[in-house]
Design an enzyme around this catalytic site. Structure first.
Site, PDB file in Angstrom:
ATOM      1  N   GLU A 322       0.861  -1.200   0.000  1.00 49.42           N
ATOM      2  CA  GLU A 322       0.000   0.000   0.000  1.00 49.42           C
ATOM      3  C   GLU A 322       0.889   1.240   0.000  1.00 49.42           C
ATOM      4  O   GLU A 322       0.713   2.165   0.792  1.00 49.42           O
ATOM      5  CB  GLU A 322      -0.912  -0.013   1.226  1.00 49.42           C
ATOM      6  N   CYS A 340      -7.793   6.311   2.203  1.00 48.08           N
ATOM      7  CA  CYS A 340      -7.187   6.881   3.428  1.00 48.08           C
ATOM      8  C   CYS A 340      -5.948   7.704   3.090  1.00 48.08           C
ATOM      9  O   CYS A 340      -5.656   8.687   3.780  1.00 48.08           O
ATOM     10  CB  CYS A 340      -6.756   5.779   4.392  1.00 48.08           C
ATOM     11  N   CYS A 413     -10.769   0.609   7.075  1.00 45.56           N
ATOM     12  CA  CYS A 413     -10.221   1.918   7.444  1.00 45.56           C
ATOM     13  C   CYS A 413     -10.782   3.037   6.576  1.00 45.56           C
ATOM     14  O   CYS A 413     -11.017   4.152   7.064  1.00 45.56           O
ATOM     15  CB  CYS A 413      -8.698   1.888   7.330  1.00 45.56           C
TER      16      CYS A 413
HETATM   17  O1  FUB Z   1      -3.118  -0.451   9.258  1.00 49.11           O
HETATM   18  C1  FUB Z   1      -4.269   0.332   9.470  1.00 49.11           C
HETATM   19  C2  FUB Z   1      -4.866   0.718   8.147  1.00 49.11           C
HETATM   20  O2  FUB Z   1      -5.243  -0.447   7.436  1.00 49.11           O
HETATM   21  C3  FUB Z   1      -3.922   1.421   7.188  1.00 49.11           C
HETATM   22  O3  FUB Z   1      -3.845   2.787   7.356  1.00 49.11           O
HETATM   23  C4  FUB Z   1      -4.500   1.063   5.884  1.00 49.11           C
HETATM   24  O4  FUB Z   1      -3.619   1.278   4.816  1.00 49.11           O
HETATM   25  C5  FUB Z   1      -4.873  -0.377   6.073  1.00 49.11           C
HETATM   26  O5  FUB Z   1      -3.771  -1.196   5.862  1.00 49.11           O
HETATM   27 ZN    ZN Z   2      -8.050   3.021   4.216  1.00 53.14          ZN
END
Ligand code: FUB
Ligand code: ZN
Length: 654
Positions: A322, A340, A413
């Site tokens: 990511e 996010c 998230c």
């Molecule tokens: O690890 C917490 C959240 O879940 C991260 O910010 C997102 O990218 C997802 O992996």
């Molecule tokens: Zn997210």
């Protein structure tokens, strides 16, 4: 004008001011979202949907998926096992409470308020006596939900376990709830937890920074609201520990923990972690006055905007990890661009603006907001994209197993983040410093700005983002000398983004028109703002006209995936072509960079959008021309599944 703030809010703002007046802070202060009322048709509708659909449906999902039951089980109110898939699932509940609290500030709702109190009571009951709060470990420390959650021992995996990440979201939510309601029920839980963490981490104690940044932002908010400097110190400690191998084995670039912040000059690793990190660094820089932090995030920002930013404002190109890709690694169909990460990019750029007062940061913020962030939620407000690619073949299930937006995810998230971001949006529109008002974003709205010289009401009338005509009516309490600065968006100045990552092919420029009370003004342009200094009288009217032409955009030659292609944008909106508007396909289309595109507002299409139209050449039919239509990127994937593309090949029509 509707009254938008309550005595309770005023009470909490008084507490906020209890911090030493002379302490350093952001030189520019935002006008709080509670002092800004959006009255437009674009955003105010989104806020309404957030309140009526997004928050309730996200809360229902938290109930259904066991996220709320986890607190009940940890509290001993129910029997059972930890129910949801990830150790950080508590944070979804916190984020939705944060969003609901913001929403209550502008739309009081007794029922929602009581529901929040009942949730907070469960959270408080789930908290262990010494302040520890992480439901899975309290429920059954011997059954970690994932292999990277850590063992039965608290703090056994600071890099992966998310204890500090959850805490940061809890603090943000608790502060929001306190500021809006004046109630301490959640704030006291947050303080008890923060005190435990303060006593556990620091010089001579545990030295690891969190694997996932977030607590830094939360601690700063807690510091602002309580005046307790130890929370700021702890935020700074976590920032300084990152990349510092004294005290912990480095987690590596994935967590931006490969070298100290002062030595970083490229955005690397997990994009959400990075965005929260840079935001936290900006906060600590503002509050400590430490220039070296600002220099570091300046360098990283330059790297992002000139080499790692999608035209949609998305960041984090790679699905794997990511994460940010290499410089100019900006694939389209495979773009990750987590929702996010877009939110984090907005948070970071706003803070950069508050530090420096330059409009280029708001240019990036606006681009992200209207495009790569807004695409993350459907027009109906109850389905979401986790990744936000810039092309789709209509077949690959890019959205966690789906080709369409989904109601929820195992790792949810993004939905909970959107639910807290949207109601906070009015807080990004206006800012002030001494006797200067900054108008950063445009939408029909009313705001109340507290300048050194007194209170000023400011109203905007506009149909932005569809129409570039903006009228501002300025109403000081009495005739007063002050400055109004209007942001002149980069896109209106042939500078879609700061730097040379994207450029407009078309060179024709239309003049900007600025009048005060009908008199044409000579423009005083500095740092991206039009500056107007005068003795303002109640009712003085500023009119700004921004040219809303369809621009053809080219990417830097080093962006391999966009080579030989163009994209279209108009005002702050990036366009895309969808199969449904283009005879069932878009991968067979090419655009002539020399041709003109027209635009029309369609009230009944996609809740009302400006559609761009022109001609495209059929690459599969000997360049035969056909009608071409493009819609705002944020609104794609609402009319069935099919091909979509932001970037289309160039072809010279004969
Ligand atoms: O690890 C917490 C959240 O879940 C991260 O910010 C997102 O990218 C997802 O992996
Ligand atoms: Zn997210």
């Amino acid at each position: 004008m509707k009254k938008t703030f309550s005595p309770l809010l005023l009470f909490s703002l008084v507490i906020l001011c209890a911090r030493e007046k002379t302490a350093p802070d952001y030189p520019i202060q935002p006008v709080p979202f509670t002092y800004v009322q959006l009255t437009d048709s674009f955003w105010s509708h989104r806020l309404e949907i957030n309140r009526e659909v997004t928050i309730p449906s996200a809360l229902r999902k938290c109930e259904k998926t066991g996220r709320i039951r986890n607190f009940e089980i940890a509290a001993g109110q129910q029997d059972g096992e930890f129910q949801s898939p990830y150790p950080f699932d508590d944070s979804d509940v916190y984020k939705i409470i944060e969003g609901a609290a913001y929403s209550l500030a502008t739309f009081p709702d007794e029922k929602l308020s009581a529901y929040l109190d009942s949730l907070i009571a469960k959270i408080a009951a789930a908290q262990e006596d010494d302040g520890y709060l992480m439901t899975w470990r309290t429920i059954n420390p011997n059954k970690p939900p994932t292999e990277w959650s850590g063992s039965a021992e608290r703090w056994s995996d600071i890099g992966g376990g998310h204890e500090l990440y959850n805490a940061g979201h809890m603090y943000e939510a608790a502060v929001a709830h306190y500021q809006v309601t004046g109630k301490r029920n959640f704030l006291d839980v947050a303080i008890k937890n923060a005190d435990l963490i303060y006593n556990t981490f620091g010089p001579g104690k545990l030295m690891q920074p969190p694997g996932h940044q977030e607590i830094e932002i939360g601690l700063v908010k807690l510091y602002r609201v309580t005046g307790e400097k130890k929370y700021l110190d702890l935020a700074q400690f976590f920032i300084d520990q990152r990349g510092n191998s004294a005290g912990h084995e480095l987690y590596g670039a994935y967590s931006q923990d490969h070298r100290p912040i002062f030595e970083q000059n490229e955005a690397v690793g997990h994009a959400v972690r990075a965005g929260y990190f840079y935001s936290g660094v900006a906060d600590v820089a503002a509050l400590t006055g430490e220039q070296a932090y600002i220099d570091a995030i300046d360098n990283i920002w330059e790297n992002v905007v000139s080499k790692k930013l999608y035209i949609t404002g998305g960041i984090g190109a790679r699905r794997h990890g990511e994460a940010f890709g290499d410089n100019y690694e900006l694939p389209n169909a495979n773009a990750y661009n987590e929702t996010c990460a877009a939110i984090a990019n907005v948070m970071w750029n706003f803070r950069m603006f508050l530090l420096k007062g330059e409009s280029k940061y708001i240019d990036v913020l606006e681009r992200t907001l209207y495009n790569g962030l807004l695409s993350g939620i459907s027009l109906e407000g109850d389905t979401y994209f986790y990744p936000n690619p810039l092309a789709s073949d209509g077949v690959a299930a890019f959205n966690q197993g789906a080709t369409t937006r989904k109601e929820w995810f195992n790792c949810s998230c993004c939905p909970s983040n959107i639910s807290r971001f949207i109601p906070s949006l009015p807080g990004y529109f206006y800012a002030h410093r001494d006797d200067t008002i900054y108008v950063n974003l445009y939408a029909a709205s009313h705001a109340q700005v507290e300048l050194k010289s007194g209170l000023v009401q400011i109203s905007q009338e506009t149909d932005y983002p569809w129409d570039g005509r903006i009228k501002l009516i300025v109403k000081p309490e009495k005739v007063t000398h002050f400055i109004v600065k209007l942001r002149l968006p980069g896109w209106s100045q042939h500078q879609p983004v700061p730097g040379d990552l994207y450029t407009y092919i078309d060179t024709e420029s239309s003049a900007i028109e600025l009048t005060i009370n009908g008199q044409l003004q000579k423009t005083d342009y500095h740092n991206g703002f039009l500056k107007m200094t005068r003795e303002w009288q109640s009712g003085d009217t500023i009119e700004l006209s921004l040219p809303m032409r369809v621009h053809k955009v080219e990417a830097h030659v080093a962006v391999a995936e966009d080579s030989g292609k163009i994209a279209l944008e108009r005002g702050p909106i990036v366009y895309c072509a969808e199969a449904v508007d283009n005879f069932g396909k878009v991968t067979n289309l090419a655009l002539d960079p020399g041709s003109d595109f027209l635009s029309d507002f369609f009230e009944y299409v996609l809740n009302g959008v400006v559609v761009v139209r022109g001609f495209a050449a059929r690459t599969d039919k000997n360049s035969q021309l056909q009608d071409f239509r493009a819609i705002p990127y944020y609104a794609w994937n609402h009319r069935g599944v099919g091909e979509m593309a932001v970037w289309l090949p160039m072809a010279l029509f004969r």
